[in-house]
Motif scaffolding. Sequence first.
Motif, PDB file in Angstrom:
ATOM      1  N   PRO A  20       0.649  -1.094   0.128  1.00  0.00           N
ATOM      2  CA  PRO A  20       0.120   0.106  -0.064  1.00  0.00           C
ATOM      3  C   PRO A  20       0.913   1.211  -0.005  1.00  0.00           C
ATOM      4  CG  PRO A  20      -0.886  -1.459   1.702  1.00  0.00           C
ATOM      5  CD  PRO A  20       0.603  -2.198   1.178  1.00  0.00           C
ATOM      6  N   VAL A  21       2.052   1.333   0.744  1.00  0.00           N
ATOM      7  CA  VAL A  21       2.769   2.369   0.637  1.00  0.00           C
ATOM      8  C   VAL A  21       3.451   2.613  -0.535  1.00  0.00           C
ATOM      9  CG1 VAL A  21       5.065   3.335   1.783  1.00  0.00           C
ATOM     10  CG2 VAL A  21       3.174   2.221   3.088  1.00  0.00           C
ATOM     11  N   VAL A  22       3.803   1.509  -1.216  1.00  0.00           N
ATOM     12  CA  VAL A  22       4.491   2.018  -2.509  1.00  0.00           C
ATOM     13  C   VAL A  22       3.404   2.277  -3.675  1.00  0.00           C
ATOM     14  CG1 VAL A  22       5.461   0.453  -4.264  1.00  0.00           C
ATOM     15  CG2 VAL A  22       6.329  -0.035  -2.002  1.00  0.00           C
ATOM     16  N   ILE A  23       2.279   1.624  -3.561  1.00  0.00           N
ATOM     17  CA  ILE A  23       1.245   1.944  -4.521  1.00  0.00           C
ATOM     18  C   ILE A  23       0.772   3.326  -4.298  1.00  0.00           C
ATOM     19  CG2 ILE A  23      -1.173   1.549  -5.281  1.00  0.00           C
ATOM     20  CD1 ILE A  23      -0.561  -1.186  -4.446  1.00  0.00           C
ATOM     21  N   VAL A  24       0.571   3.860  -3.076  1.00  0.00           N
ATOM     22  CA  VAL A  24      -0.157   5.071  -2.834  1.00  0.00           C
ATOM     23  C   VAL A  24       1.147   6.148  -3.110  1.00  0.00           C
ATOM     24  CG1 VAL A  24      -0.951   6.793  -1.336  1.00  0.00           C
ATOM     25  CG2 VAL A  24      -1.849   4.611  -1.487  1.00  0.00           C
ATOM     26  N   GLY A  25       2.436   5.760  -2.522  1.00  0.00           N
ATOM     27  CA  GLY A  25       3.645   6.636  -2.831  1.00  0.00           C
ATOM     28  C   GLY A  25       3.911   6.955  -4.034  1.00  0.00           C
ATOM     29  N   GLY A  26       3.830   5.640  -4.722  1.00  0.00           N
ATOM     30  CA  GLY A  26       4.375   5.653  -6.379  1.00  0.00           C
ATOM     31  C   GLY A  26       3.361   6.620  -7.071  1.00  0.00           C
ATOM     32  N   ALA A  27       2.339   6.174  -6.885  1.00  0.00           N
ATOM     33  CA  ALA A  27       0.963   7.073  -7.537  1.00  0.00           C
ATOM     34  C   ALA A  27       1.091   8.640  -7.256  1.00  0.00           C
ATOM     35  CB  ALA A  27      -0.365   6.758  -7.072  1.00  0.00           C
ATOM     36  N   SER A  28       1.543   9.080  -6.018  1.00  0.00           N
ATOM     37  CA  SER A  28       1.831  10.653  -5.508  1.00  0.00           C
ATOM     38  C   SER A  28       3.116  10.991  -6.318  1.00  0.00           C
ATOM     39  CB  SER A  28       2.031  10.564  -4.177  1.00  0.00           C
ATOM     40  OG  SER A  28       0.995  10.330  -3.457  1.00  0.00           O
ATOM     41  N   LEU A  29       3.966  10.091  -6.272  1.00  0.00           N
ATOM     42  CA  LEU A  29       5.443  10.584  -7.086  1.00  0.00           C
ATOM     43  C   LEU A  29       4.943  10.872  -8.620  1.00  0.00           C
ATOM     44  CD1 LEU A  29       8.092   8.670  -5.190  1.00  0.00           C
ATOM     45  CD2 LEU A  29       7.451  11.234  -4.995  1.00  0.00           C
ATOM     46  N   VAL A  30       4.016  10.111  -9.242  1.00  0.00           N
ATOM     47  CA  VAL A  30       4.005  10.016 -10.749  1.00  0.00           C
ATOM     48  C   VAL A  30       2.974  11.249 -10.960  1.00  0.00           C
ATOM     49  CG1 VAL A  30       2.674   9.056 -12.598  1.00  0.00           C
ATOM     50  CG2 VAL A  30       4.128   7.533 -11.224  1.00  0.00           C
ATOM     51  N   ALA A  31       2.119  11.179 -10.051  1.00  0.00           N
ATOM     52  CA  ALA A  31       1.415  12.573 -10.411  1.00  0.00           C
ATOM     53  C   ALA A  31       2.060  13.790 -10.016  1.00  0.00           C
ATOM     54  CB  ALA A  31       0.132  12.606  -9.131  1.00  0.00           C
ATOM     55  N   VAL A  41       5.140  14.361 -10.727  1.00  0.00           N
ATOM     56  CA  VAL A  41       5.989  14.708 -12.018  1.00  0.00           C
ATOM     57  C   VAL A  41       5.012  15.266 -13.024  1.00  0.00           C
ATOM     58  CG1 VAL A  41       7.278  13.354 -13.840  1.00  0.00           C
ATOM     59  CG2 VAL A  41       7.843  13.039 -11.440  1.00  0.00           C
ATOM     60  N   MET A  42       3.887  14.457 -13.216  1.00  0.00           N
ATOM     61  CA  MET A  42       3.152  14.894 -14.420  1.00  0.00           C
ATOM     62  C   MET A  42       2.309  16.613 -14.035  1.00  0.00           C
ATOM     63  SD  MET A  42       2.948  12.764 -16.522  1.00  0.00           S
ATOM     64  CE  MET A  42       1.995  13.175 -17.520  1.00  0.00           C
ATOM     65  N   TRP A  43       2.301  16.885 -12.789  1.00  0.00           N
ATOM     66  CA  TRP A  43       1.743  18.161 -12.441  1.00  0.00           C
ATOM     67  C   TRP A  43       2.729  19.146 -12.609  1.00  0.00           C
ATOM     68  CZ3 TRP A  43       3.430  20.595  -7.650  1.00  0.00           C
ATOM     69  CH2 TRP A  43       2.764  21.996  -7.469  1.00  0.00           C
ATOM     70  N   ILE A  44       4.117  18.862 -12.381  1.00  0.00           N
ATOM     71  CA  ILE A  44       5.237  19.769 -12.762  1.00  0.00           C
ATOM     72  C   ILE A  44       5.421  19.838 -14.235  1.00  0.00           C
ATOM     73  CG2 ILE A  44       7.835  19.943 -12.745  1.00  0.00           C
ATOM     74  CD1 ILE A  44       7.760  18.576  -9.882  1.00  0.00           C
ATOM     75  N   ARG A  45       5.182  18.878 -14.914  1.00  0.00           N
ATOM     76  CA  ARG A  45       5.592  18.841 -16.648  1.00  0.00           C
ATOM     77  C   ARG A  45       4.371  19.569 -17.260  1.00  0.00           C
ATOM     78  NH1 ARG A  45       7.601  13.756 -19.324  1.00  0.00           N
ATOM     79  NH2 ARG A  45       8.201  15.320 -20.527  1.00  0.00           N
ATOM     80  N   THR A  46       3.245  19.372 -16.760  1.00  0.00           N
ATOM     81  CA  THR A  46       2.081  20.014 -17.461  1.00  0.00           C
ATOM     82  C   THR A  46       1.376  21.523 -16.948  1.00  0.00           C
ATOM     83  OG1 THR A  46       0.680  18.613 -16.256  1.00  0.00           O
ATOM     84  CG2 THR A  46       1.301  17.874 -18.326  1.00  0.00           C
ATOM     85  N   TYR A  47       1.058  21.247 -15.685  1.00  0.00           N
ATOM     86  CA  TYR A  47       0.051  22.354 -14.951  1.00  0.00           C
ATOM     87  C   TYR A  47       0.837  23.533 -14.315  1.00  0.00           C
ATOM     88  CZ  TYR A  47      -4.177  24.368 -12.744  1.00  0.00           C
ATOM     89  OH  TYR A  47      -5.092  25.317 -12.689  1.00  0.00           O
ATOM     90  N   LEU A  48       1.931  23.183 -13.549  1.00  0.00           N
ATOM     91  CA  LEU A  48       2.400  23.988 -12.692  1.00  0.00           C
ATOM     92  C   LEU A  48       2.989  25.310 -13.454  1.00  0.00           C
ATOM     93  CD1 LEU A  48       3.657  24.533 -10.000  1.00  0.00           C
ATOM     94  CD2 LEU A  48       5.735  23.374 -10.564  1.00  0.00           C
ATOM     95  N   GLY A  49       3.782  25.193 -14.479  1.00  0.00           N
ATOM     96  CA  GLY A  49       4.106  26.204 -15.221  1.00  0.00           C
ATOM     97  C   GLY A  49       3.045  27.421 -16.019  1.00  0.00           C
ATOM     98  N   ARG A  50       1.982  26.713 -16.465  1.00  0.00           N
ATOM     99  CA  ARG A  50       1.175  27.569 -17.098  1.00  0.00           C
ATOM    100  C   ARG A  50      -0.214  26.977 -16.608  1.00  0.00           C
ATOM    101  NH1 ARG A  50       2.482  30.849 -20.932  1.00  0.00           N
ATOM    102  NH2 ARG A  50       0.399  30.744 -21.815  1.00  0.00           N
ATOM    103  N   PRO A  51      -0.807  27.523 -15.779  1.00  0.00           N
ATOM    104  CA  PRO A  51      -2.142  26.732 -15.104  1.00  0.00           C
ATOM    105  C   PRO A  51      -3.366  27.192 -16.122  1.00  0.00           C
ATOM    106  CG  PRO A  51      -1.372  28.391 -13.739  1.00  0.00           C
ATOM    107  CD  PRO A  51      -0.225  28.076 -14.413  1.00  0.00           C
TER     108      PRO A  51
END
Length: 77
Positions: A34-45, A47-57
Motif C-alpha cells: 500500500p505504501v509503494v502503490i500510494v507513494g508511487g502514484a503520488s510521485l507520478v502525479a 511529475v505530471m503536475w510539474i511537467r504540465t500544469y505548474l508552469g502554465r495553469p
Amino acid sequence: METPKRARVLSVIATVLLVAVAMDRRVPEHRGAPVVIVGGASLVALVMWIRTYLGRPLDPDIILPGFLLTVAALEVT
C-alpha cells in the motif's frame, strides 16, 4: 499567465514534503504494497503536475465547471 518561478519552486517543495510525510506516516501501519502503490502514484502525479500544469495553469473558468460536476457526482454516490 505564467506562474512566477519562486511560486513554482515553493509549490514543488511543499508537495514533495507532503508526499514524503504521508508515505513515512503510513509505513508503520501498512507495510509494503500500500505504501509503494500510494507513494508511487503520488510521485507520478507530482511529475505530471510539474511537467504540465505548474508552469502554465489553465484559467479557472475552464477548470471550475468540471471540478464542481465531479464533486457533485461524488456526493450523489
